[in-house]
Design a protein around this motif. Sequence first.
Motif, PDB file in Angstrom:
ATOM      1  N   ASN A  46       0.813  -1.219   0.000  1.00 56.51           N
ATOM      2  CA  ASN A  46       0.000   0.000   0.000  1.00 56.51           C
ATOM      3  C   ASN A  46       0.846   1.268   0.000  1.00 56.51           C
ATOM      4  O   ASN A  46       0.342   2.354  -0.287  1.00 56.51           O
ATOM      5  CB  ASN A  46      -0.939   0.006   1.203  1.00 56.51           C
ATOM      6  CG  ASN A  46      -2.039  -1.036   1.095  1.00 56.51           C
ATOM      7  OD1 ASN A  46      -2.427  -1.417  -0.014  1.00 56.51           O
ATOM      8  ND2 ASN A  46      -2.529  -1.510   2.221  1.00 56.51           N
ATOM      9  N   ASP A  47       2.117   1.128   0.353  1.00 57.12           N
ATOM     10  CA  ASP A  47       3.006   2.293   0.347  1.00 57.12           C
ATOM     11  C   ASP A  47       3.434   2.671  -1.066  1.00 57.12           C
ATOM     12  O   ASP A  47       3.943   3.768  -1.289  1.00 57.12           O
ATOM     13  CB  ASP A  47       4.256   2.018   1.191  1.00 57.12           C
ATOM     14  CG  ASP A  47       3.935   1.936   2.678  1.00 57.12           C
ATOM     15  OD1 ASP A  47       2.927   2.541   3.093  1.00 57.12           O
ATOM     16  OD2 ASP A  47       4.681   1.261   3.405  1.00 57.12           O
ATOM     17  N   LYS A  49       2.401   3.846  -4.549  1.00 55.49           N
ATOM     18  CA  LYS A  49       1.272   4.497  -5.223  1.00 55.49           C
ATOM     19  C   LYS A  49       1.447   4.511  -6.744  1.00 55.49           C
ATOM     20  O   LYS A  49       0.473   4.478  -7.485  1.00 55.49           O
ATOM     21  CB  LYS A  49       1.132   5.942  -4.737  1.00 55.49           C
ATOM     22  CG  LYS A  49       1.150   6.118  -3.225  1.00 55.49           C
ATOM     23  CD  LYS A  49      -0.007   5.459  -2.541  1.00 55.49           C
ATOM     24  CE  LYS A  49       0.000   5.766  -1.045  1.00 55.49           C
ATOM     25  NZ  LYS A  49      -1.051   5.025  -0.318  1.00 55.49           N
ATOM     26  N   THR A 199       0.408  11.593  -5.269  1.00 52.77           N
ATOM     27  CA  THR A 199      -0.431  12.292  -4.284  1.00 52.77           C
ATOM     28  C   THR A 199      -1.913  12.231  -4.654  1.00 52.77           C
ATOM     29  O   THR A 199      -2.759  12.716  -3.901  1.00 52.77           O
ATOM     30  CB  THR A 199      -0.024  13.774  -4.163  1.00 52.77           C
ATOM     31  OG1 THR A 199      -0.252  14.437  -5.423  1.00 52.77           O
ATOM     32  CG2 THR A 199       1.438  13.910  -3.760  1.00 52.77           C
ATOM     33  N   GLU A 238     -12.256   6.312   1.827  1.00 55.74           N
ATOM     34  CA  GLU A 238     -11.735   7.423   2.616  1.00 55.74           C
ATOM     35  C   GLU A 238     -11.276   8.568   1.715  1.00 55.74           C
ATOM     36  O   GLU A 238     -11.419   9.746   2.071  1.00 55.74           O
ATOM     37  CB  GLU A 238     -10.576   6.937   3.487  1.00 55.74           C
ATOM     38  CG  GLU A 238     -10.999   5.997   4.611  1.00 55.74           C
ATOM     39  CD  GLU A 238      -9.834   5.579   5.480  1.00 55.74           C
ATOM     40  OE1 GLU A 238      -8.779   6.252   5.437  1.00 55.74           O
ATOM     41  OE2 GLU A 238      -9.964   4.561   6.196  1.00 55.74           O
ATOM     42  N   ASP A 239     -10.723   8.215   0.545  1.00 55.09           N
ATOM     43  CA  ASP A 239     -10.257   9.254  -0.374  1.00 55.09           C
ATOM     44  C   ASP A 239     -11.403  10.126  -0.871  1.00 55.09           C
ATOM     45  O   ASP A 239     -11.244  11.342  -1.038  1.00 55.09           O
ATOM     46  CB  ASP A 239      -9.523   8.624  -1.571  1.00 55.09           C
ATOM     47  CG  ASP A 239      -8.061   8.340  -1.275  1.00 55.09           C
ATOM     48  OD1 ASP A 239      -7.584   8.730  -0.198  1.00 55.09           O
ATOM     49  OD2 ASP A 239      -7.395   7.730  -2.140  1.00 55.09           O
ATOM     50  N   GLU A 242     -12.308  12.437   1.910  1.00 56.69           N
ATOM     51  CA  GLU A 242     -11.276  13.464   2.032  1.00 56.69           C
ATOM     52  C   GLU A 242     -11.416  14.502   0.926  1.00 56.69           C
ATOM     53  O   GLU A 242     -11.288  15.710   1.165  1.00 56.69           O
ATOM     54  CB  GLU A 242      -9.891  12.822   1.985  1.00 56.69           C
ATOM     55  CG  GLU A 242      -8.725  13.776   1.754  1.00 56.69           C
ATOM     56  CD  GLU A 242      -8.549  14.824   2.844  1.00 56.69           C
ATOM     57  OE1 GLU A 242      -7.793  15.794   2.612  1.00 56.69           O
ATOM     58  OE2 GLU A 242      -9.176  14.707   3.932  1.00 56.69           O
ATOM     59  N   VAL A 254      -5.626  15.539   0.786  1.00 55.51           N
ATOM     60  CA  VAL A 254      -4.488  14.680   1.096  1.00 55.51           C
ATOM     61  C   VAL A 254      -4.999  13.236   1.032  1.00 55.51           C
ATOM     62  O   VAL A 254      -5.597  12.722   1.979  1.00 55.51           O
ATOM     63  CB  VAL A 254      -3.912  14.983   2.497  1.00 55.51           C
ATOM     64  CG1 VAL A 254      -2.726  14.057   2.785  1.00 55.51           C
ATOM     65  CG2 VAL A 254      -3.489  16.437   2.578  1.00 55.51           C
ATOM     66  N   SER A 256      -5.042   9.126   0.808  1.00 55.93           N
ATOM     67  CA  SER A 256      -4.298   8.042   1.450  1.00 55.93           C
ATOM     68  C   SER A 256      -4.268   6.770   0.627  1.00 55.93           C
ATOM     69  O   SER A 256      -3.535   5.835   0.922  1.00 55.93           O
ATOM     70  CB  SER A 256      -4.927   7.726   2.807  1.00 55.93           C
ATOM     71  OG  SER A 256      -6.251   7.228   2.636  1.00 55.93           O
ATOM     72  N   LEU A 258      -6.926   4.924   0.365  1.00 54.98           N
ATOM     73  CA  LEU A 258      -7.877   4.026   1.040  1.00 54.98           C
ATOM     74  C   LEU A 258      -9.325   4.453   0.773  1.00 54.98           C
ATOM     75  O   LEU A 258      -9.571   5.577   0.391  1.00 54.98           O
ATOM     76  CB  LEU A 258      -7.617   4.029   2.550  1.00 54.98           C
ATOM     77  CG  LEU A 258      -6.230   3.567   2.981  1.00 54.98           C
ATOM     78  CD1 LEU A 258      -6.065   3.757   4.480  1.00 54.98           C
ATOM     79  CD2 LEU A 258      -5.986   2.122   2.574  1.00 54.98           C
TER      80      LEU A 258
END
Length: 258
Positions: A46-47, A49, A199, A238-239, A242, A254, A256, A258
Amino acid sequence: MNDHLLTNKENGVLYLTLNRPDRLNAFSPEMMSELEEELIKAKENNDVKVVVLSGAGRSFSAGGDVKTMGNTTPQQIYDHIGRLNDVIRCIKSLEKPVIAAVHGFAAGAAFNLAMACDIVLAAASSKFALSFTQVGLMSDGGGSYFLPKLIGIHRAKECMFNGEPIKAETAKEWGIVNQLFDETEMEASVKTYALKTATGPVRAFGMMKKAMDHSLNASLDEILEEERISQTLLASSEDHQEGVNAFKEKRKPVFSGL
Protein backbone atom coordinates in the motif's frame (compact mmCIF):
# COMPACT_ATOMS: atom_id res chain seq x y z
CA MET A 1 18.20 -7.91 -5.55
CA ASN A 2 19.31 -8.91 -9.02
CA ASP A 3 21.94 -6.72 -10.68
CA HIS A 4 19.85 -6.65 -13.85
CA LEU A 5 17.18 -4.53 -12.13
CA LEU A 6 17.66 -1.66 -9.71
CA THR A 7 14.88 -0.71 -7.30
CA ASN A 8 14.26 2.36 -5.18
CA LYS A 9 11.14 3.51 -3.35
CA GLU A 10 10.70 7.16 -2.47
CA ASN A 11 7.60 9.11 -1.38
CA GLY A 12 5.17 6.50 -2.68
CA VAL A 13 6.95 6.01 -6.00
CA LEU A 14 8.67 2.71 -6.84
CA TYR A 15 11.48 3.27 -9.34
CA LEU A 16 12.44 0.18 -11.35
CA THR A 17 15.54 0.62 -13.53
CA LEU A 18 16.58 -1.90 -16.20
CA ASN A 19 20.27 -2.33 -15.52
CA ARG A 20 22.35 -3.90 -18.29
CA PRO A 21 23.85 -0.67 -19.66
CA ASP A 22 26.67 -2.54 -21.42
CA ARG A 23 23.97 -4.28 -23.51
CA LEU A 24 21.69 -1.23 -23.79
CA ASN A 25 19.52 -2.93 -21.16
CA ALA A 26 18.65 -5.81 -23.46
CA PHE A 27 16.24 -8.18 -21.76
CA SER A 28 17.60 -11.18 -19.87
CA PRO A 29 15.70 -13.98 -18.09
CA GLU A 30 16.95 -12.61 -14.77
CA MET A 31 15.73 -9.10 -15.60
CA MET A 32 12.26 -10.29 -16.58
CA SER A 33 11.90 -12.50 -13.51
CA GLU A 34 13.00 -9.73 -11.16
CA LEU A 35 10.72 -7.21 -12.87
CA GLU A 36 7.74 -9.51 -12.52
CA GLU A 37 8.58 -10.12 -8.86
CA GLU A 38 8.80 -6.38 -8.09
CA LEU A 39 5.49 -5.66 -9.86
CA ILE A 40 3.76 -8.42 -7.88
CA LYS A 41 5.14 -6.99 -4.62
CA ALA A 42 4.02 -3.49 -5.68
CA LYS A 43 0.47 -4.79 -6.03
CA GLU A 44 0.40 -5.83 -2.38
CA ASN A 45 2.32 -2.85 -0.96
CA ASN A 46 0.00 0.00 0.00
CA ASP A 47 3.01 2.29 0.35
CA VAL A 48 3.57 2.05 -3.43
CA LYS A 49 1.27 4.50 -5.22
CA VAL A 50 3.04 4.74 -8.60
CA VAL A 51 5.65 2.70 -10.49
CA VAL A 52 8.25 4.27 -12.80
CA LEU A 53 10.08 2.04 -15.28
CA SER A 54 13.30 3.36 -16.82
CA GLY A 55 16.67 2.23 -18.15
CA ALA A 56 20.22 2.80 -16.93
CA GLY A 57 22.95 4.24 -19.13
CA ARG A 58 22.43 5.47 -22.68
CA SER A 59 18.99 4.01 -23.44
CA PHE A 60 15.73 2.74 -22.08
CA SER A 61 16.27 -0.68 -23.65
CA ALA A 62 17.23 -2.41 -26.88
CA GLY A 63 14.63 -5.11 -26.19
CA GLY A 64 15.71 -8.63 -27.07
CA ASP A 65 19.41 -9.44 -26.81
CA VAL A 66 20.50 -9.82 -30.44
CA LYS A 67 23.86 -11.29 -29.36
CA THR A 68 22.09 -14.39 -28.05
CA MET A 69 19.74 -14.77 -31.02
CA GLY A 70 20.37 -17.67 -33.37
CA ASN A 71 21.89 -19.72 -30.55
CA THR A 72 18.70 -20.52 -28.67
CA THR A 73 16.35 -23.48 -28.88
CA PRO A 74 12.63 -23.13 -29.66
CA GLN A 75 11.87 -24.04 -26.03
CA GLN A 76 14.19 -21.30 -24.74
CA ILE A 77 12.53 -18.73 -27.01
CA TYR A 78 9.06 -19.86 -25.94
CA ASP A 79 10.01 -19.65 -22.27
CA HIS A 80 11.68 -16.23 -22.64
CA ILE A 81 8.65 -14.71 -24.36
CA GLY A 82 6.49 -16.31 -21.67
CA ARG A 83 8.46 -14.41 -19.00
CA LEU A 84 8.04 -11.18 -20.97
CA ASN A 85 4.32 -11.85 -21.32
CA ASP A 86 4.04 -12.33 -17.56
CA VAL A 87 5.61 -8.89 -17.05
CA ILE A 88 3.19 -7.31 -19.52
CA ARG A 89 0.25 -8.91 -17.72
CA CYS A 90 1.57 -7.68 -14.35
CA ILE A 91 1.73 -4.11 -15.64
CA LYS A 92 -1.78 -4.24 -17.04
CA SER A 93 -3.29 -5.91 -13.96
CA LEU A 94 -1.56 -3.61 -11.45
CA GLU A 95 -4.28 -1.21 -10.31
CA LYS A 96 -1.77 1.60 -9.89
CA PRO A 97 -0.30 3.94 -12.52
CA VAL A 98 2.81 2.60 -14.26
CA ILE A 99 4.95 5.24 -15.99
CA ALA A 100 7.55 4.45 -18.64
CA ALA A 101 10.41 6.96 -18.72
CA VAL A 102 12.15 6.56 -22.08
CA HIS A 103 15.49 8.02 -23.17
CA GLY A 104 17.81 6.95 -25.95
CA PHE A 105 16.19 4.00 -27.73
CA ALA A 106 13.15 1.90 -26.93
CA ALA A 107 13.55 -0.84 -29.50
CA GLY A 108 11.76 -4.08 -30.25
CA ALA A 109 10.05 -5.60 -27.23
CA ALA A 110 11.18 -2.63 -25.11
CA PHE A 111 8.96 -0.39 -27.26
CA ASN A 112 6.10 -2.77 -26.48
CA LEU A 113 6.98 -2.80 -22.78
CA ALA A 114 6.69 0.99 -22.78
CA MET A 115 3.33 0.85 -24.56
CA ALA A 116 2.04 -1.56 -21.91
CA CYS A 117 2.53 1.19 -19.32
CA ASP A 118 -0.21 3.70 -18.54
CA ILE A 119 1.84 6.82 -19.25
CA VAL A 120 4.90 7.23 -21.49
CA LEU A 121 7.25 10.13 -20.76
CA ALA A 122 10.17 10.52 -23.16
CA ALA A 123 13.27 12.56 -23.77
CA ALA A 124 12.85 14.75 -26.84
CA SER A 125 15.93 13.07 -28.35
CA SER A 126 14.64 9.52 -27.87
CA LYS A 127 13.53 7.13 -30.62
CA PHE A 128 11.16 4.19 -30.80
CA ALA A 129 11.59 1.26 -33.19
CA LEU A 130 9.84 -2.05 -33.80
CA SER A 131 12.97 -3.52 -35.33
CA PHE A 132 11.89 -7.16 -35.40
CA THR A 133 11.81 -7.44 -39.18
CA GLN A 134 15.49 -6.51 -39.36
CA VAL A 135 16.26 -9.92 -37.84
CA GLY A 136 13.43 -11.78 -39.59
CA LEU A 137 11.02 -11.83 -36.66
CA MET A 138 7.58 -10.48 -35.79
CA SER A 139 6.61 -8.28 -32.83
CA ASP A 140 6.20 -9.93 -29.44
CA GLY A 141 5.41 -8.59 -25.98
CA GLY A 142 2.00 -7.28 -27.04
CA GLY A 143 3.02 -4.95 -29.86
CA SER A 144 0.42 -6.43 -32.21
CA TYR A 145 -2.20 -5.56 -29.58
CA PHE A 146 -1.05 -2.16 -28.35
CA LEU A 147 0.19 -0.33 -31.44
CA PRO A 148 -2.87 -0.69 -33.74
CA LYS A 149 -5.08 0.59 -30.93
CA LEU A 150 -2.82 3.61 -30.39
CA ILE A 151 -2.12 4.70 -33.96
CA GLY A 152 -4.47 2.74 -36.25
CA ILE A 153 -3.92 -0.56 -37.99
CA HIS A 154 -2.50 0.71 -41.31
CA ARG A 155 0.06 2.95 -39.70
CA ALA A 156 0.94 0.17 -37.23
CA LYS A 157 1.53 -2.28 -40.05
CA GLU A 158 3.80 0.20 -41.79
CA CYS A 159 5.82 0.71 -38.59
CA MET A 160 6.19 -3.01 -38.07
CA PHE A 161 6.95 -3.83 -41.70
CA ASN A 162 9.68 -1.23 -42.21
CA GLY A 163 11.08 -1.25 -38.66
CA GLU A 164 12.37 2.30 -39.04
CA PRO A 165 12.87 4.42 -35.89
CA ILE A 166 10.13 6.83 -34.89
CA LYS A 167 11.29 10.16 -33.49
CA ALA A 168 9.95 11.15 -30.08
CA GLU A 169 8.12 14.15 -31.52
CA THR A 170 6.31 11.90 -34.01
CA ALA A 171 5.53 9.37 -31.28
CA LYS A 172 3.91 12.14 -29.26
CA GLU A 173 1.96 13.38 -32.28
CA TRP A 174 0.66 9.82 -32.86
CA GLY A 175 -0.37 9.35 -29.23
CA ILE A 176 2.33 6.87 -28.20
CA VAL A 177 4.06 9.37 -25.90
CA ASN A 178 2.26 11.60 -23.40
CA GLN A 179 4.92 14.23 -22.70
CA LEU A 180 8.41 15.13 -23.93
CA PHE A 181 11.23 16.57 -21.85
CA ASP A 182 14.71 17.84 -22.57
CA GLU A 183 17.10 14.96 -21.90
CA THR A 184 19.12 17.03 -19.41
CA GLU A 185 15.95 17.59 -17.39
CA MET A 186 14.45 14.13 -17.91
CA GLU A 187 15.19 12.61 -14.52
CA ALA A 188 13.95 15.60 -12.54
CA SER A 189 10.87 16.02 -14.76
CA VAL A 190 9.89 12.35 -14.44
CA LYS A 191 10.33 12.51 -10.68
CA THR A 192 8.12 15.61 -10.44
CA TYR A 193 5.45 13.96 -12.62
CA ALA A 194 5.54 10.72 -10.61
CA LEU A 195 5.42 12.45 -7.24
CA LYS A 196 2.43 14.53 -8.32
CA THR A 197 0.65 11.38 -9.50
CA ALA A 198 1.46 9.62 -6.23
CA THR A 199 -0.43 12.29 -4.28
CA GLY A 200 -3.60 11.53 -6.24
CA PRO A 201 -6.43 9.09 -5.37
CA VAL A 202 -4.58 5.91 -6.30
CA ARG A 203 -7.60 3.67 -5.73
CA ALA A 204 -9.62 5.73 -8.21
CA PHE A 205 -6.68 5.67 -10.64
CA GLY A 206 -6.65 1.89 -10.44
CA MET A 207 -10.35 1.58 -11.23
CA MET A 208 -10.04 4.10 -14.07
CA LYS A 209 -7.14 2.12 -15.52
CA LYS A 210 -9.07 -1.12 -15.32
CA ALA A 211 -12.19 0.33 -16.96
CA MET A 212 -10.30 2.07 -19.77
CA ASP A 213 -8.22 -1.01 -20.54
CA HIS A 214 -11.38 -3.12 -20.62
CA SER A 215 -13.03 -0.60 -22.93
CA LEU A 216 -10.67 -1.64 -25.73
CA ASN A 217 -12.52 -4.95 -26.02
CA ALA A 218 -15.79 -4.43 -24.16
CA SER A 219 -19.22 -3.19 -25.16
CA LEU A 220 -20.66 0.12 -23.99
CA ASP A 221 -23.11 -1.71 -21.72
CA GLU A 222 -20.26 -3.63 -20.07
CA ILE A 223 -18.30 -0.43 -19.37
CA LEU A 224 -21.38 1.41 -18.11
CA GLU A 225 -21.97 -1.36 -15.58
CA GLU A 226 -18.30 -1.48 -14.57
CA GLU A 227 -18.33 2.29 -13.98
CA ARG A 228 -21.53 1.96 -11.96
CA ILE A 229 -20.07 -0.71 -9.65
CA SER A 230 -16.66 0.95 -9.32
CA GLN A 231 -18.16 4.35 -8.56
CA THR A 232 -20.33 2.82 -5.85
CA LEU A 233 -17.22 1.34 -4.22
CA LEU A 234 -15.23 4.57 -4.53
CA ALA A 235 -18.06 6.61 -3.01
CA SER A 236 -17.52 4.78 0.28
CA SER A 237 -13.73 5.24 0.24
CA GLU A 238 -11.74 7.42 2.62
CA ASP A 239 -10.26 9.25 -0.37
CA HIS A 240 -13.70 10.30 -1.59
CA GLN A 241 -14.60 11.62 1.84
CA GLU A 242 -11.28 13.46 2.03
CA GLY A 243 -11.88 14.98 -1.41
CA VAL A 244 -15.34 16.20 -0.41
CA ASN A 245 -14.08 17.63 2.87
CA ALA A 246 -11.17 19.36 1.15
CA PHE A 247 -13.54 20.91 -1.39
CA LYS A 248 -15.80 22.24 1.35
CA GLU A 249 -12.84 23.54 3.33
CA LYS A 250 -11.24 25.08 0.24
CA ARG A 251 -7.96 23.21 0.65
CA LYS A 252 -5.93 20.66 -1.31
CA PRO A 253 -6.96 17.05 -0.53
CA VAL A 254 -4.49 14.68 1.10
CA PHE A 255 -5.33 11.25 -0.31
CA SER A 256 -4.30 8.04 1.45
CA GLY A 257 -5.19 5.50 -1.22
CA LEU A 258 -7.88 4.03 1.04
